[in-house]
Design an enzyme around this catalytic site. Structure first.
Site, short mmCIF file in Angstrom:
data_model
loop_
_atom_site.label_atom_id
_atom_site.label_comp_id
_atom_site.label_asym_id
_atom_site.label_seq_id
_atom_site.Cartn_x
_atom_site.Cartn_y
_atom_site.Cartn_z
N HIS A 39 13.77 2.56 0.57
CA HIS A 39 12.43 3.13 0.41
C HIS A 39 11.38 2.04 0.54
O HIS A 39 10.42 2.16 1.30
CB HIS A 39 12.32 3.84 -0.95
CG HIS A 39 10.91 4.16 -1.34
ND1 HIS A 39 10.17 5.13 -0.70
CD2 HIS A 39 10.11 3.66 -2.31
CE1 HIS A 39 8.96 5.19 -1.26
NE2 HIS A 39 8.91 4.32 -2.23
N ASP A 66 -8.01 -5.30 27.48
CA ASP A 66 -6.65 -5.25 26.95
C ASP A 66 -6.50 -6.49 26.09
O ASP A 66 -7.44 -7.24 25.92
CB ASP A 66 -5.59 -5.23 28.09
CG ASP A 66 -4.30 -4.55 27.63
OD1 ASP A 66 -3.86 -4.76 26.48
OD2 ASP A 66 -3.71 -3.81 28.43
N TRP A 122 14.43 -4.76 -1.90
CA TRP A 122 13.73 -5.18 -0.68
C TRP A 122 13.46 -6.66 -0.68
O TRP A 122 13.19 -7.25 0.35
CB TRP A 122 12.42 -4.39 -0.49
CG TRP A 122 11.23 -4.91 -1.25
CD1 TRP A 122 10.90 -4.64 -2.54
CD2 TRP A 122 10.21 -5.77 -0.75
NE1 TRP A 122 9.75 -5.28 -2.88
CE2 TRP A 122 9.29 -5.97 -1.80
CE3 TRP A 122 9.96 -6.39 0.48
CZ2 TRP A 122 8.15 -6.77 -1.66
CZ3 TRP A 122 8.82 -7.17 0.63
CH2 TRP A 122 7.93 -7.37 -0.45
N SER A 179 8.76 -9.79 15.79
CA SER A 179 7.78 -8.83 16.32
C SER A 179 6.40 -9.06 15.72
O SER A 179 5.40 -9.13 16.43
CB SER A 179 8.26 -7.41 15.99
OG SER A 179 7.20 -6.50 16.16
N SER A 180 6.34 -9.19 14.40
CA SER A 180 5.04 -9.34 13.74
C SER A 180 4.34 -10.62 14.18
O SER A 180 3.15 -10.62 14.45
CB SER A 180 5.22 -9.37 12.22
OG SER A 180 5.69 -8.13 11.77
N HIS A 207 3.83 -12.78 -1.26
CA HIS A 207 2.51 -12.48 -1.74
C HIS A 207 1.49 -12.30 -0.60
O HIS A 207 0.79 -11.30 -0.57
CB HIS A 207 1.99 -13.43 -2.82
CG HIS A 207 0.82 -12.77 -3.41
ND1 HIS A 207 0.95 -11.77 -4.34
CD2 HIS A 207 -0.48 -12.80 -3.06
CE1 HIS A 207 -0.26 -11.24 -4.56
NE2 HIS A 207 -1.13 -11.86 -3.80
N GLU A 239 2.16 -11.21 2.09
CA GLU A 239 2.54 -9.93 2.68
C GLU A 239 1.75 -8.77 2.08
O GLU A 239 1.32 -7.87 2.79
CB GLU A 239 4.05 -9.70 2.50
CG GLU A 239 4.55 -8.30 2.78
CD GLU A 239 4.44 -7.89 4.23
OE1 GLU A 239 4.16 -8.76 5.08
OE2 GLU A 239 4.61 -6.69 4.52
N TYR A 296 -1.21 -8.86 0.94
CA TYR A 296 -2.56 -8.90 1.52
C TYR A 296 -2.54 -8.46 2.97
O TYR A 296 -3.48 -7.86 3.46
CB TYR A 296 -3.18 -10.28 1.33
CG TYR A 296 -3.42 -10.55 -0.12
CD1 TYR A 296 -2.77 -11.56 -0.79
CD2 TYR A 296 -4.25 -9.71 -0.85
CE1 TYR A 296 -2.95 -11.74 -2.14
CE2 TYR A 296 -4.44 -9.88 -2.20
CZ TYR A 296 -3.78 -10.90 -2.84
OH TYR A 296 -3.94 -11.06 -4.18
N SER A 325 -14.23 -0.36 5.64
CA SER A 325 -15.52 -0.99 5.94
C SER A 325 -16.15 -0.43 7.21
O SER A 325 -17.32 -0.69 7.48
CB SER A 325 -15.36 -2.50 6.08
OG SER A 325 -14.79 -3.04 4.92
N HIS A 327 3.20 -15.67 -9.41
CA HIS A 327 2.90 -14.67 -10.44
C HIS A 327 3.94 -13.55 -10.40
O HIS A 327 3.98 -12.71 -11.27
CB HIS A 327 1.47 -14.12 -10.33
CG HIS A 327 1.18 -13.31 -9.10
ND1 HIS A 327 0.00 -13.36 -8.44
CD2 HIS A 327 1.91 -12.40 -8.42
CE1 HIS A 327 0.00 -12.54 -7.41
NE2 HIS A 327 1.16 -11.93 -7.38
N HIS A 328 4.81 -13.57 -9.38
CA HIS A 328 5.95 -12.66 -9.37
C HIS A 328 7.10 -13.24 -10.16
O HIS A 328 8.15 -12.61 -10.27
CB HIS A 328 6.40 -12.41 -7.93
CG HIS A 328 5.35 -11.81 -7.06
ND1 HIS A 328 5.21 -10.44 -6.90
CD2 HIS A 328 4.37 -12.36 -6.31
CE1 HIS A 328 4.18 -10.21 -6.08
NE2 HIS A 328 3.67 -11.35 -5.71
N THR A 385 -12.02 -9.97 -4.23
CA THR A 385 -11.65 -8.56 -4.11
C THR A 385 -12.72 -7.69 -4.75
O THR A 385 -13.17 -6.70 -4.17
CB THR A 385 -10.30 -8.32 -4.82
OG1 THR A 385 -9.41 -9.39 -4.49
CG2 THR A 385 -9.70 -7.01 -4.38
N LYS A 432 -15.85 -7.42 -2.69
CA LYS A 432 -15.78 -6.41 -1.62
C LYS A 432 -16.08 -5.02 -2.18
O LYS A 432 -16.82 -4.24 -1.57
CB LYS A 432 -14.40 -6.42 -0.98
CG LYS A 432 -14.17 -7.61 -0.10
CD LYS A 432 -12.86 -7.43 0.66
CE LYS A 432 -13.16 -7.62 2.11
NZ LYS A 432 -12.23 -7.53 3.10
N ARG A 436 12.62 -1.20 -14.20
CA ARG A 436 12.72 -0.78 -12.81
C ARG A 436 14.16 -0.73 -12.36
O ARG A 436 15.05 -1.29 -12.99
CB ARG A 436 12.02 -1.79 -11.90
CG ARG A 436 10.54 -1.87 -12.00
CD ARG A 436 10.02 -3.04 -11.18
NE ARG A 436 10.15 -2.79 -9.73
CZ ARG A 436 9.66 -3.61 -8.81
NH1 ARG A 436 9.05 -4.72 -9.18
NH2 ARG A 436 9.82 -3.35 -7.54
#
Lengths: 279, 123, 652
Positions: free
Chosen positions: C91, C120, C156, C190-191, C274, C276, C278, C289, C323-324, C349, C352, C471
């Site tokens: 998931h 293009d 994951w 790919s990314s 982390h 990721e 963002y 925006s 922080h994880h 943040t 914004k 969890r």
């Protein structure tokens, strides 16, 4: 050698918003990414050198600083030849470009050969394998990954060198693709045979075998190398007008950026992995 | 080869000397490498030798990127782009080493932890 | 003269089509399967990403529903625990890598080049390649459903040493974790490739006059996200390489008995992980925006600050990863440092959010469906931000870590944030891409059902977390006080599922039978709306000449005639023989195919097969290089308006 009326300005590309050619910008962005890549690998190695577990091998007793210094010097020289190759193609000096490309390939192969020799020596004579110690794991993975980058660079250089022979006139008779494939195959075979010969020779010297005996026992490798080199020399002498010139400088330059980056990563690895162990 | 019609003057000027520049820099890089190798065997304090090695490597690094990789003569954005990656990588390496160098991160089998353990047994 | 782009072709004075080897014949189909398989058009690549992402979004949603069924009541036996582990792993992996990221990529691909006035991306074939490699990665991750090994089941984030051979292999020859490793590596390729392409495009292919500070915010967020991707993925690449070396070659990176430190995996993973998150939220912020100014009939409030805050978030995002790991015993100094950095990142943040509110303030609000999702985003994302700030205090996090509080937090920012914004974007740009508008009633209905379902599912989880529910556990006992919130959450999940079903049904219906609309139905502000819907293959008939931020709005309201710049572009392009278009190619998909084959063999520990796959990849790449850029010209005469000033051709 063709010089068109509109000389290309290698410092400014008017078709882009910044004047930087697209391929060059792409390569610099990729190299920024590759900094993080090697950063993570080097971090792993250094972290595990902070507090070696009990029973860790002592790198000082394993390393041969002479061999590594020699290969560092070789890679530096290959970097010089690469810069000269880019310089040459920007002035449309095709022959000079080819010679410098070959030089870069040759020195790159020497570096790889030294690394193969080093790894074999460490495994067989020093007992350091990928899995029998933490040091072995980090050392081989880090320097091996760098070696893979060098090998990819050598492959790219060979393909670029072969590309420089593409005939300008497509109906020259021989189908170019087939010739290029044959050219590439010759390179591969010559390199494999050559590596086997040279590395075998050094190994034989260690065992104090006479040269004649070595050649006799390795006739296939020696013979293939010599024949391969002769074919490459013959193919390299081609004087057919080619579709390769200043317009391709951007491709050679991008490849050069990659090659230089591989060199600077080695500068860091040489200090962080080898020299620091001697303190 | 017409260098005078369309090529900007600055380009043709330094193009001819670039060959010599490259060779000279290659010499400098070899000399620095030689110095580095000799340095590790000299009887100086460890921190001094490490700092010098780092500085010498940085000098080689910068020579290659600014001259061989042409950043000195290219648009400054290329330099900025590469330095973003470089600075981030250096920062990450430094942070990771600081994290793993902290007392709380010592592996249980390390000498420091074992020294602490035996000290507390005695005291 | 921009002959440099065409220089390699100069040597061939005459067309040599007849003499090129058949291997390099460029496909020219404009419709049908071949046209999709060989496409280099950024709009088609965007659609490919979009449809794939939406498919996997549904897959991930079904996986979530199974999880919620299992957790609806205590001590449930609906799922075996092994299956449960596979489901929560897949998931998350599916939603993050196969749904949200590619859906963002769909927008990057389709919209960004239009917003900067380009025809293009910088490297069209590479763009197609990035998609096919993505598909290869998606296949590798999901192939486990069809084989004995099963799909990955170690979470994951694949913590060592759970992912080692000793702990993750259910039987000898279990390759589920190897598939996870290879799948993520391929997706990483790919990314990174896609992002490099976007960076070069945004920096180098902007229309004249489109300075960086006139870029639409969505394009800015695309650029920052692309930087985050190329700088963060290497960390997970190395972590995965080290894990693969451990599993395949017996190295000791995470092997405790030989001195390895499993905590290293956590560090390397979160150095990627982390940034990721963002990567997942910044594109969403970019979409919001764009939507808020359009439906507030006002320019974005504080554009430079919004852009700068986005860049700050990106940069600071590299400094907060541990922080994880507050509960892993890093020591006081490290923990405090990361705690402070995490609090700091809340500032840009929040800035914004205030700027979005400033955009709405005193605006003439039009409550269309995209606006509803956008307003929902502001509210729900802020709630998620609050729980995030609560996590940033390390002592509080000591209780919250690994509990349902975290699950609540990230679902609020990911669904309430990313997904809401992406769903908003689909509604917003639907008229541009498909020429039809979604019905307001059904759009709003889907929004409300989703909104209610989402909050019903995840708000109770805050309390479950604070009350200690951990969890990733397949069952919980009935006397913990967790029964009611879990049951409510499951009901909410099904309501959410119904809302998503309504949304998808409405979209599909609208695609086939929706009300057709003309150009610029929202009276929007940015360049992509200047085009016909759907846009022609070449995008702009004449390269726009940009005068100000919100370029299209300026065109509509502040100018009466075409600028000399635009006239000049029209002359230049027709002098070159028309608009230069990139040719289609087979090599992107063939090269990606080589990667798929090689990766599958490698995951199966079949090194000969892996080498063969690698060789195929290299061959594909080499032939791709030899094929050359190609290209052909089109002449959109019908689009060109007669120019007011036609005296002489301008030279640039």
């Amino acid at each position: 050698m063709s010089s068109h009326a509109a000389t290309i300005d290698h410092h400014h590309d008017v078709t882009t918003s910044t004047g930087i050619p697209n391929k060059k910008l792409f390569m610099w962005a990729f190299l920024a990414s590759d900094c993080m890549f090697f950063g993570a690998l080097i971090s792993t190695h250094l972290i595990y050198r902070l507090h070696p577990p009990p029973g860790s091998p002592s790198p000082q007793k394993i390393f041969s600083i002479e061999l590594t210094s020699f290969s560092t010097f070789i890679l530096l020289m290959s970097s010089l030849l690469m810069a000269l190759a880019v310089n040459a193609i920007q002035k449309s000096h095709i022959k000079s470009t080819r010679h410098n490309l070959l030089g870069t390939i040759f020195f790159g192969l020497i570096f790889l050969g030294c690394q193969v020799y080093e790894f074999t020596h460490f495994v067989h004579e020093k007992g350091l394998t990928l899995s029998n110690s933490l040091f072995g794991s980090t050392f081989y993975t880090l320097t091996g990954t760098h070696g893979c980058h060098v090998a990819i660079g050598v492959l790219w250089l060979i393909l670029m060198y072969i590309r420089s022979f593409k005939p300008a006139d497509a109906e020259a008779g021989r189908p170019w693709l087939a010739v290029a494939f044959f050219h590439f195959l010759t390179f591969v075979v010559t390199i494999v045979a050559g590596m086997a010969t040279v590395l075998g020779y050094f190994h034989a010297r260690q065992l104090h075998e006479p040269l004649g005996q070595f050649v006799g026992q390795n006739l296939l490798a020696v013979g293939t190398s010599i024949v391969g080199l002769a074919i490459l020399a013959f193919l390299g002498r081609s004087r057919v007008p080619v579709e390769f010139g200043e317009a391709n400088a951007i491709d050679v330059e991008s490849m050069g950026l990659y090659w230089h980056f591989v060199d600077i990563v080695w500068i860091v690895i040489f200090t962080a992995v080898y020299l620091l162990e001697y303190l | 080869m017409d260098a005078n019609t369309d090529t900007p003057a600055a380009n043709s000027g330094h193009a001819h000397s670039k060959f010599h520049t490259f060779v000279q820099i290659a010499m400098i890089l070899s000399v620095i490498t030689g110095i580095e190798i000799v340095l590790v065997y000299l009887p100086f304090a460890k921190w001094l030798i490490i700092s010098t090695l780092v500085i010498l490597s940085a000098v080689k690094f910068l020579f290659v990127i600014f001259y061989f990789m042409h950043l000195r003569w290219d648009k400054v954005f290329c330099t900025i782009l590469f330095f973003i990656g470089l600075v981030l990588a250096l920062g990450t390496v430094a942070a990771l080493l600081a994290l793993f160098g902290a007392d709380a991160s010592q592996p249980l089998t390390s000498q420091i932890t074992q020294a602490h353990a035996s000290a507390s047994l005695v005291g | 003269m921009d002959t440099t782009a065409h220089a390699p072709l100069l040597a061939k004075a005459q067309p040599t089509v007849a003499k090129r080897p058949w291997l390099f014949t460029r496909p020219t189909a404009k419709t049908g399967l071949v046209s999709w398989l060989t496409t280099v058009d950024h709009k088609r690549v965007g659609l490919l990403y979009g449809f794939s992402a939406l498919f996997f979004f549904l897959v991930g949603g079904v996986e979530a529903l199974f999880i919620r069924i299992q957790l609806a009541v205590p001590n449930n036996t609906f799922l075996q625990h092994q299956t449960y582990n596979e489901l929560f792993t897949m998931h998350a992996t599916t939603m993050i890598f196969l749904a949200v990221m590619p859906l963002s990529a769909a927008f990057f691909n389709y919209i960004m080049p239009l917003q900067i006035g380009a025809r293009d991306v910088a490297f069209p074939r590479l763009n197609g390649f990035a998609f096919w490699v993505f598909l290869a990665g998606a296949i590798i991750l999901n192939v486990g459903w069809f084989i004995k090994s099963g799909v990955p089941d170690s979470g994951w984030f694949g913590y060592a040493p759970l992912t080692s051979n000793a702990y993750s292999n259910q039987f000898v020859g279990d390759i589920s974790t190897d598939l996870w490793v290879m799948g993520l590596q391929v997706l990483g390729v790919s990314s990174v490739i896609g992002s490099l392409n976007f960076i070069v495009t945004i920096i180098n292919l902007r229309a004249p006059g489109m300075t960086m500070m006139r870029l639409p915010v969505f394009t800015w967020m695309t650029l920052i996200t692309a930087f985050l991707i190329i700088l963060s993925f290497p960390a997970i690449t190395i972590a995965l390489v080290e894990l693969m070396m451990d599993r395949h070659f017996g190295t000791n990176f995470f092997e405790v008995s030989n001195g390895g430190l499993p905590i290293l995996w956590q560090h390397l993973f979160w150095v990627f992980g982390h940034p990721e998150v963002y990567i997942l939220i910044l594109p969403a912020m970019g979409i919001i925006s764009e939507i808020l100014p359009t439906f507030s009939r006002k320019p974005l409030f504080g554009y430079p600050i919004v852009v700068f805050s986005g860049a700050c978030i990106g940069f600071l995002g590299f400094g907060v990863w541990s922080h994880h790991m507050f509960t892993t015993g890093m020591g006081t100094v490290s923990t405090a440092a990361f705690s402070l950095m995490t609090m700091a990142i809340a500032v840009p943040t929040g800035v914004k959010v205030f700027n979005w509110i400033g955009t709405l303030w005193n605006g003439h609000l039009q409550m269309r469906t995209p606006m509803m999702f956008a307003l929902g985003f502001i509210w729900m994302f802020t709630v998620g931000g609050f729980s995030g700030i609560m996590h940033s205090a390390a002592p509080a996090d000591a209780q919250q870590q690994d509990s349902y509080f975290v699950v609540a937090h990230f679902h609020y920012v990911l669904i309430g944030g990313s997904v809401f914004a992406l769903l908003a974007g689909i509604h917003y740009w639907f008229p541009l891409v498909f020429g039809r508008k979604v019905s307001e009633f059904w759009g709003k209905l889907s929004f409300w059902v989703i909104f209610v379902g989402f909050n019903t599912t995840f708000f109770p989880m805050h309390f479950l977390g604070l009350n200690g529910m951990p969890r990733r556990t397949a069952v919980y006992d009935g006397n913990m006080g967790w029964n009611t919130p879990n049951f409510i959450a499951t009901i909410g999940a099904f309501i959410l599922g119904i809302g998503i079903a309504i949304y998808f049904t409405v979209m599909i219906y609208t695609y086939f039978k929706g009300v057709k609309v003309g150009r610029d139905p929202w009276d929007a502000r940015t360049l992509e709306w200047a085009l016909p819907n759907p846009p022609p293959e070449y995008n702009f008939a004449v390269t726009p000449s940009v005068q100000a931020r919100d370029a299209f709005w300026f065109d509509k309201h502040d100018r009466e005639q075409e600028t000399p710049g635009k006239i000049q572009h029209a002359h230049t392009e027709s002098a070159h023989g028309g608009i230069h278009m990139p040719s289609q190619s087979w090599f992107p998909i063939l090269t990606a195919g080589g990667m798929l084959i090689g990766s599958l063999f490698l995951a199966d520990h079949n090194y000969l097969g892996a080498i063969c796959g690698g060789a195929l990849t290299l061959l594909g790449a080499y032939l791709w290089a030899l094929e050359g850029p190609g290209g052909y010209h089109v002449h959109p005469e019908a689009e060109l308006k007669p120019t007011a000033n036609s005296s002489g051709t301008a030279k640039h």
